[in-house]
Design a protein around this motif. Structure first.
Motif, mmCIF file in Angstrom:
data_model
loop_
_atom_site.group_PDB
_atom_site.id
_atom_site.type_symbol
_atom_site.label_atom_id
_atom_site.label_comp_id
_atom_site.label_asym_id
_atom_site.label_seq_id
_atom_site.Cartn_x
_atom_site.Cartn_y
_atom_site.Cartn_z
ATOM 1 N N MET A 1 1.013 -1.290 0.101
ATOM 2 C CA MET A 1 0.173 -0.200 0.049
ATOM 3 C C MET A 1 0.827 1.184 0.047
ATOM 4 O O MET A 1 1.744 1.366 0.879
ATOM 5 N N LEU A 2 0.616 2.177 -1.056
ATOM 6 C CA LEU A 2 1.446 3.378 -1.240
ATOM 7 C C LEU A 2 0.597 4.401 -0.549
ATOM 8 O O LEU A 2 -0.542 4.801 -1.137
ATOM 9 N N GLU A 188 2.085 2.289 13.493
ATOM 10 C CA GLU A 188 3.181 2.336 12.652
ATOM 11 C C GLU A 188 4.061 3.411 12.504
ATOM 12 O O GLU A 188 5.326 3.689 12.347
ATOM 13 N N ARG A 189 3.358 4.611 12.226
ATOM 14 C CA ARG A 189 3.587 6.050 12.256
ATOM 15 C C ARG A 189 2.909 7.216 12.727
ATOM 16 O O ARG A 189 1.457 6.803 12.485
ATOM 17 N N LEU A 190 3.454 8.124 13.228
ATOM 18 C CA LEU A 190 2.515 9.441 13.581
ATOM 19 C C LEU A 190 3.244 10.424 12.590
ATOM 20 O O LEU A 190 4.503 10.484 12.799
ATOM 21 N N HIS A 240 5.097 6.895 2.050
ATOM 22 C CA HIS A 240 4.758 5.656 2.886
ATOM 23 C C HIS A 240 4.532 4.606 2.122
ATOM 24 O O HIS A 240 3.276 4.390 1.649
ATOM 25 N N ASP A 241 5.422 3.647 2.448
ATOM 26 C CA ASP A 241 5.179 2.237 1.559
ATOM 27 C C ASP A 241 4.982 1.269 2.519
ATOM 28 O O ASP A 241 5.958 0.814 3.313
ATOM 29 N N LEU A 248 6.074 -0.375 7.213
ATOM 30 C CA LEU A 248 6.118 0.780 6.660
ATOM 31 C C LEU A 248 7.463 1.583 6.357
ATOM 32 O O LEU A 248 8.112 1.875 7.494
ATOM 33 N N ILE A 249 7.657 1.855 5.239
ATOM 34 C CA ILE A 249 9.036 2.504 4.680
ATOM 35 C C ILE A 249 8.343 3.999 4.396
ATOM 36 O O ILE A 249 7.772 3.895 3.540
ATOM 37 N N THR A 250 9.389 5.007 4.922
ATOM 38 C CA THR A 250 8.864 6.200 4.563
ATOM 39 C C THR A 250 10.331 6.806 3.689
ATOM 40 O O THR A 250 11.126 6.978 4.023
#
Length: 265
Positions: A1-2, A188-190, A240-241, A248-250
């Motif tokens: 998911m992108l 996973e991310r803020l 964010h991938d 999650l890769i940013t």
């Protein structure tokens, strides 16, 4: 998911410059064109506040025209330069937004990552506030899907960056927010806007990243008492991938056309 992530475009009425100096409208159009050219295309686009500069109806009218060029679904929250009622009216067709109160939302149907929008703006002020009502809403919403990877989006970042003249307007109550996130490990991310720069740090047991603006950058002046300033640095967006088994890769993605491509060795 992108998940593409834009922030702080500070759009103006057609023909007007941001701060009388910068064509923020043209810079946002360039950002949208860059976003639409991404391959593969994002599944969703986030906009983490300060969509417009003064919260005026004519700014939102132009904003909706500019946003119409974005092909994937759009999820947006207001910032301190937005006006909540005008923002709500401009996005009246976005069914995930509540009809009254802060513009919190949770969206579950765009892919494996659940996306939460947290409206911490304080009408009439530039700082944000993680007040009791926002804490209760977020705690309840996160508890509804404890096993679902989640991204939380807000405008003002809840930490001191070291840039004193922007830290005066951060989100207050960051300790309460950190405690909530520490109890909900699926986050996973803020992600935040407001600060017009890319930053990253650990916060509440997860990773916090701030998105650059599509227009000016707040000057990185870390000296005590430094004078406020901005620069027209190369604008950028974040991507964010989400990858199963990785998380999650940013990515920080500069906006524009650059020399290349060259052979890769």
């Amino acid at each position: 998911m992108l998940i593409a992530h834009l922030s702080d475009p500070h759009l103006r009425p057609r023909g007007e410059l941001y701060q009388g100096l910068v064509d923020s409208n043209a810079m946002f159009s360039a950002a949208v064109a860059h976003l639409n050219a991404l391959d593969p295309a994002p599944d969703v686009v986030l906009l983490s506040g300060d969509l417009v500069d003064h919260g005026r109806a004519e700014e939102y009218a132009f904003a909706r025209e500019a946003l119409a060029a974005i092909r994937p679904p759009l999820l947006a929250i207001p910032g301190n330069h937005d006006e909540r009622a005008a923002f709500r009216a401009a996005f009246a067709d976005h069914a995930h937004l509540p009809p009254s109160g802060p513009l919190h939302f949770a969206v579950d149907d765009l892919g494996p990552v659940r996306i939460i929008g947290l409206d911490v703006t304080v009408p009439g002020h530039h700082h944000g506030e993680m007040d009791e009502a926002a804490c209760d809403w977020l705690e309840t919403t996160l508890a509804q899907a404890p096993g679902r990877p989640t991204l939380v989006m807000m405008h003002q970042p809840p930490f001191d960056s070291g840039i004193g003249y922007i830290d005066a307007y951060n989100c207050r109550g960051g300790d309460r927010l950190a405690a909530i996130l520490a109890r909900h490990r699926q986050v996973e991310r803020l992600v935040c806007g407001h600060i017009h720069r890319f930053m990253q740090l650990r916060f509440g047991g997860t990773l916090l990243v701030t998105a650059p603006s599509t227009t000016t950058a707040i000057a990185l002046r870390l000296a005590a008492g430094a004078r406020p300033a901005s620069y027209v640095e190369p604008p950028a967006l974040l991507l964010h991938d989400w990858r199963e088994g990785t998380g999650l890769i940013t990515h920080h993605v500069p906006i524009g056309t650059f020399p290349g491509p060259y052979p890769f060795y």
